[in-house]
Design a protein around this motif. Structure first.
Motif, PDB file in Angstrom:
ATOM      1  N   THR A  23       0.842  -1.203   0.000  1.00 45.17           N
ATOM      2  CA  THR A  23       0.000   0.000   0.000  1.00 45.17           C
ATOM      3  C   THR A  23       0.872   1.246   0.000  1.00 45.17           C
ATOM      4  O   THR A  23       2.020   1.226   0.454  1.00 45.17           O
ATOM      5  CB  THR A  23      -0.926   0.049   1.233  1.00 45.17           C
ATOM      6  OG1 THR A  23      -0.135  -0.003   2.413  1.00 45.17           O
ATOM      7  CG2 THR A  23      -1.915  -1.110   1.229  1.00 45.17           C
ATOM      8  N   GLY A  26      -2.664   5.217   1.256  1.00 45.49           N
ATOM      9  CA  GLY A  26      -4.021   4.700   1.371  1.00 45.49           C
ATOM     10  C   GLY A  26      -4.506   3.890   0.179  1.00 45.49           C
ATOM     11  O   GLY A  26      -5.646   3.459   0.154  1.00 45.49           O
ATOM     12  N   SER A  28      -4.068   0.558  -2.500  1.00 46.10           N
ATOM     13  CA  SER A  28      -3.512  -0.766  -2.648  1.00 46.10           C
ATOM     14  C   SER A  28      -2.724  -0.827  -3.951  1.00 46.10           C
ATOM     15  O   SER A  28      -3.185  -0.331  -4.982  1.00 46.10           O
ATOM     16  CB  SER A  28      -4.636  -1.795  -2.668  1.00 46.10           C
ATOM     17  OG  SER A  28      -4.117  -3.086  -2.765  1.00 46.10           O
TER      18      SER A  28
END
Length: 136
Positions: A23, A26, A28
């Protein structure tokens, strides 16, 4: 008592090989899974996935856009690796090992596309993974 130890091992050992959670800010970051071997409590397997090199692995997904010097978190969750190495690859073939501290790497300052190649080992096996970023 031996039954309790066996039950604990059976339920505490991850049943499948881990895949890292990557990540940044915030978001992925998609991870490509490469070859791995894993021996869980119920099965064992080795899977060979053919890629020409880590850059080929990293190209399986569009690079995730990041800012220069942005933090990137790499975690295996419930199954932290006993040993892990991360390399940074660029299109020209330049490779360098990354200093991996506190489950984080820092994006480069220079603009461009970078592929990160992870090799990880556990007592149950090993795995190879890649992800790509684009510093904008």
């Amino acid at each position: 008592m031996p039954v309790a130890i066996g039950v604990f091992y059976y339920f505490s050992t991850p049943p499948e090989h881990p895949i890292p959670n990557v990540t940044t800010a915030g978001m992925s970051v998609p991870v490509t899974e490469g070859s791995y071997c894993w021996k869980g409590p119920r099965s064992a397997e080795c899977v060979d996935k053919v890629f020409t090199d880590p850059i080929d692995m990293g190209k399986q997904y569009e690079p995730t856009g990041v800012a220069p010097n942005q933090r990137i978190s790499v975690s295996f969750g419930q199954a932290p690796a006993q040993e892990m190495k991360i390399e940074q690859w660029v299109e020209e073939g330049y490779v360098r090992e990354i200093d991996f501290k506190r489950s984080e790497v820092m994006a480069p300052i220079e603009k461009g596309v970078y592929v990160y190649y992870i090799t990880a080992q556990w007592k149950e096996g090993d795995g190879h993974y890649a992800f790509s970023i684009e510093v904008k």
